[in-house]
Design an enzyme around this catalytic site. Structure first.
Site, PDB file in Angstrom:
ATOM      1  N   ARG A  69      50.451  61.557  47.288  1.00 22.80           N
ATOM      2  CA  ARG A  69      51.228  60.304  47.260  1.00 22.80           C
ATOM      3  C   ARG A  69      51.877  60.216  45.886  1.00 22.80           C
ATOM      4  O   ARG A  69      51.181  60.188  44.869  1.00 22.80           O
ATOM      5  CB  ARG A  69      50.303  59.107  47.500  1.00 22.80           C
ATOM      6  CG  ARG A  69      50.977  57.782  47.225  1.00 22.80           C
ATOM      7  CD  ARG A  69      50.188  56.599  47.727  1.00 22.80           C
ATOM      8  NE  ARG A  69      50.255  56.500  49.167  1.00 22.80           N
ATOM      9  CZ  ARG A  69      49.967  55.393  49.866  1.00 22.80           C
ATOM     10  NH1 ARG A  69      49.610  54.287  49.230  1.00 22.80           N
ATOM     11  NH2 ARG A  69      50.051  55.380  51.181  1.00 22.80           N
ATOM     12  N   HIS A  81      57.344  58.085  54.597  1.00 21.75           N
ATOM     13  CA  HIS A  81      55.904  57.892  54.841  1.00 21.75           C
ATOM     14  C   HIS A  81      55.615  58.438  56.253  1.00 21.75           C
ATOM     15  O   HIS A  81      55.336  57.698  57.192  1.00 21.75           O
ATOM     16  CB  HIS A  81      55.568  56.401  54.733  1.00 21.75           C
ATOM     17  CG  HIS A  81      54.115  56.102  54.549  1.00 21.75           C
ATOM     18  ND1 HIS A  81      53.148  57.084  54.482  1.00 21.75           N
ATOM     19  CD2 HIS A  81      53.449  54.922  54.409  1.00 21.75           C
ATOM     20  CE1 HIS A  81      51.962  56.515  54.294  1.00 21.75           C
ATOM     21  NE2 HIS A  81      52.122  55.202  54.260  1.00 21.75           N
ATOM     22  N   GLN A 109      52.386  57.605  58.259  1.00 25.63           N
ATOM     23  CA  GLN A 109      52.426  56.240  58.781  1.00 25.63           C
ATOM     24  C   GLN A 109      53.176  56.201  60.119  1.00 25.63           C
ATOM     25  O   GLN A 109      52.719  55.592  61.088  1.00 25.63           O
ATOM     26  CB  GLN A 109      53.124  55.334  57.744  1.00 25.63           C
ATOM     27  CG  GLN A 109      53.245  53.888  58.160  1.00 25.63           C
ATOM     28  CD  GLN A 109      51.909  53.166  58.146  1.00 25.63           C
ATOM     29  OE1 GLN A 109      51.198  53.186  57.156  1.00 25.63           O
ATOM     30  NE2 GLN A 109      51.546  52.533  59.247  1.00 25.63           N
ATOM     31  N   ASP A 129      57.549  45.474  56.393  1.00 22.35           N
ATOM     32  CA  ASP A 129      56.852  46.082  55.245  1.00 22.35           C
ATOM     33  C   ASP A 129      57.140  45.167  54.046  1.00 22.35           C
ATOM     34  O   ASP A 129      58.041  44.310  54.116  1.00 22.35           O
ATOM     35  CB  ASP A 129      57.421  47.508  55.037  1.00 22.35           C
ATOM     36  CG  ASP A 129      56.796  48.271  53.874  1.00 22.35           C
ATOM     37  OD1 ASP A 129      55.734  47.849  53.381  1.00 22.35           O
ATOM     38  OD2 ASP A 129      57.389  49.293  53.457  1.00 22.35           O
ATOM     39  N   CYS A 181      52.778  48.042  58.208  1.00 19.07           N
ATOM     40  CA  CYS A 181      51.990  49.172  57.711  1.00 19.07           C
ATOM     41  C   CYS A 181      50.824  48.717  56.833  1.00 19.07           C
ATOM     42  O   CYS A 181      49.867  49.457  56.657  1.00 19.07           O
ATOM     43  CB  CYS A 181      52.894  50.132  56.946  1.00 19.07           C
ATOM     44  SG  CYS A 181      53.819  49.315  55.627  1.00 19.07           S
ATOM     45  N   ARG A 215      45.862  55.322  61.956  1.00 21.27           N
ATOM     46  CA  ARG A 215      46.135  56.248  60.845  1.00 21.27           C
ATOM     47  C   ARG A 215      45.091  57.365  60.851  1.00 21.27           C
ATOM     48  O   ARG A 215      45.412  58.543  60.679  1.00 21.27           O
ATOM     49  CB  ARG A 215      46.070  55.501  59.491  1.00 21.27           C
ATOM     50  CG  ARG A 215      47.152  54.469  59.248  1.00 21.27           C
ATOM     51  CD  ARG A 215      48.521  55.088  59.092  1.00 21.27           C
ATOM     52  NE  ARG A 215      48.561  56.149  58.109  1.00 21.27           N
ATOM     53  CZ  ARG A 215      48.724  55.959  56.796  1.00 21.27           C
ATOM     54  NH1 ARG A 215      48.891  54.758  56.313  1.00 21.27           N
ATOM     55  NH2 ARG A 215      48.765  56.982  55.958  1.00 21.27           N
TER      56      ARG A 215
HETATM   57  N1   CP Z   1      49.941  51.752  54.907  1.00 18.47           N
HETATM   58  C1   CP Z   1      49.481  52.416  53.834  1.00 18.47           C
HETATM   59  O1   CP Z   1      49.922  53.522  53.507  1.00 18.47           O
HETATM   60  O2   CP Z   1      48.504  51.737  53.180  1.00 18.47           O
HETATM   61  P1   CP Z   1      47.843  52.184  51.799  1.00 18.47           P
HETATM   62  O3   CP Z   1      48.866  51.955  50.716  1.00 18.47           O
HETATM   63  O4   CP Z   1      46.647  51.249  51.654  1.00 18.47           O
HETATM   64  O5   CP Z   1      47.446  53.608  51.884  1.00 18.47           O
HETATM   65  N1  NVA Z   2      57.012  50.482  51.145  1.00 20.22           N
HETATM   66  C1  NVA Z   2      55.643  50.353  50.713  1.00 20.22           C
HETATM   67  C2  NVA Z   2      54.724  50.982  51.699  1.00 20.22           C
HETATM   68  C3  NVA Z   2      53.258  50.866  51.377  1.00 20.22           C
HETATM   69  C4  NVA Z   2      52.375  51.519  52.389  1.00 20.22           C
HETATM   70  C5  NVA Z   2      55.506  50.991  49.351  1.00 20.22           C
HETATM   71  O1  NVA Z   2      56.092  52.065  49.126  1.00 20.22           O
HETATM   72  O2  NVA Z   2      54.822  50.439  48.496  1.00 20.22           O
END
Ligand code: CP
Ligand code: NVA
Length: 308
Positions: free
Chosen positions: A106, A133, A136, A227, A267, A295
Site C-alpha cells: 500500500r 484499489h 477492494q 468513499d 469501502c 475482502r
Molecule cells: N477499505 C480499505 O481498504 O480499508 P483499510 O484502509 O482499513 O484497509
Molecule cells: N480513497 C480512500 C480509500 C480508503 C480505503 C483513500 O485512498 O484513503
C-alpha cells in the site's frame, strides 16, 4: 473439485491485470471459501505486507486470509525497516523476493508499486495506491453478485472523488459488463487514462457515464457507492474538499431516487455525516459490513491463484 487456476499475469497491480474470466474465477473461489466448501493449503508460504499508509481492513483481511490458507504474514513496517530510510525499491524488492513468496503493498504513487513488481521475482499485489484499489473492487463486485447475481442488469453509481476506489470500480466494472456511473463535483473526475482503457475493453455501449449531476446519476441505480472525500495523503486539502463535495452525501433523500431494491456500499473507513449519513450506513439497504467481510474471501481466492 474447484481448483485455483494460475493467473496469466504474475502481479495484481491494476484491476486490468485480470481478464473477465479470471475475475469471475476469483469470485467463484471466494464464494466457495466463504461457504466453507473449499480448503487450500499453501504450505507455509509467506506474504510480506508493506504499508506506507494506515489500514485496518486490508491489513487484517490479508493476514487472516493467509493464515486460513496455512501460510504466514510478515508486517514490514516502513518505519522500523530500512524502507522508511529510503533504501531503493530495487534493492528491497530483490531482497524480499528471497525471503517471501508474495508481497502486498500500500503506497502513494502507482509508479512505486510498478517498480517493486519490476524488481521482484515474486507476485506483487496492489493493496491501494492513489490510482487504484483493485482488491477492494474484487470484494465490491462479489458483494454485488451476492445481491443481484447477474452483472448485466446492474447499474452502479459511485458518488464522490474520482480516484483509487472509483478507478478500480470502473475498470473491473468494464470487465464484468456492469453499467457504471460516476457522480463527482467538477474537477474530481476519474483519471482520463482509466476512462479510455475502460471504454476500450467494455463490450457494452455507453457503459460509463461521468457527470457532475448527482440526481441524474442516481436515478434508478441498483448500487449506490461512496468513499471519503479526502483520501489518505490529502489531509491538507480537507477544508477545500469539504466545500467542493458539499451536497454529495448519500442520505435518505438520495436513496429514494435510486431503484427500490438498491443496496449501499462504502469501502470504509467512513466519515459519517460527510459522504454518507449514519442512518444510511445502518439502514436495511446497507451491505457495507458484508462488503468488508468479502475482502477476506476475495483475497483468499486471489492469494491461492497467485501462489498455486
Ligand atoms: N477499505 C480499505 O481498504 O480499508 P483499510 O484502509 O482499513 O484497509
Ligand atoms: N480513497 C480512500 C480509500 C480508503 C480505503 C483513500 O485512498 O484513503
Amino acid at each position: 473439485m474447484l481448483k485455483p487456476n494460475k493467473l496469466v499475469n504474475k502481479n495484481f497491480l491494476s484491476s486490468l491485470d485480470m481478464s473477465s474470466e479470471e475475475v469471475n474465477h476469483i469470485m467463484e473461489l471466494a464464494e466457495n471459501f466463504k461457504n466453507k466448501n473449499l480448503n487450500i493449503d499453501l504450505n507455509n508460504k509467506v506474504l510480506g505486507l508493506i504499508f506506507d499508509k494506515s489500514s485496518t481492513r486490508t491489513r487484517v483481511s490479508f493476514q487472516v486470509a493467509m493464515s486460513r490458507l496455512g501460510g504466514n504474514t510478515i508486517d514490514l513496517n516502513p518505519i522500523t525497516s530500512q524502507i522508511g530510510r529510503g533504501e531503493p525499491i530495487k534493492d528491497t524488492a530483490r531482497v524480499l523476493s528471497r525471503y517471501c513468496d508474495v508481497l502486498a503493498i500500500r503506497t502513494f504513487n502507482q509508479y512505486a508499486i510498478e517498480e517493486y513488481a519490476k524488481w521482484s521475482s515474486i507476485p506483487v499485489i496492489n493493496a491501494l495506491t492513489d490510482l487504484e484499489h483493485p482488491c477492494q473492487a474484487l470484494a465490491d463486485y462479489m458483494t454485488i453478485k451476492e445481491e443481484f447475481n447477474d452483472f448485466k442488469k446492474v447499474v452502479l453509481t459511485f458518488i464522490g472523488d474520482g480516484n483509487n476506489v472509483a478507478n478500480s470500480l470502473i475498470l473491473c466494472g468494464a470487465l464484468l459488463g456492469v453499467e457504471v456511473r460516476i457522480a463527482c463535483p467538477k474537477g474530481y473526475e476519474p483519471n482520463s487514462l482509466v476512462i479510455n482503457k475502460a471504454n476500450a475493453i467494455s463490450k457494452k455501449n455507453n457503459f460509463l457515464k461521468i457527470t457532475n449531476d448527482l440526481y441524474s446519476a442516481v436515478s434508478g441505480a441498483n448500487v449506490l457507492y461512496t468513499d471519503v472525500w479526502s483520501s489518505m495523503g490529502e489531509e491538507n486539502k480537507k477544508e477545500d474538499k469539504d466545500k467542493d463535495f458539499h451536497g454529495f452525501t448519500i442520505d435518505s433523500n438520495l436513496v429514494e431516487k435510486a431503484a427500490k431494491d438498491a443496496i449501499i456500499l462504502h469501502c470504509l473507513p467512513a466519515y459519517r455525516s460527510k459522504e454518507i449519513t449514519d442512518e444510511i450506513i445502518e439502514s436495511k439497504n446497507s451491505r457495507i459490513f458484508n462488503q468488508a467481510e468479502n475482502r477476506m474471501h476475495a483475497q483468499q481466492a486471489l492469494l491461492s491463484c497467485l501462489l498455486s
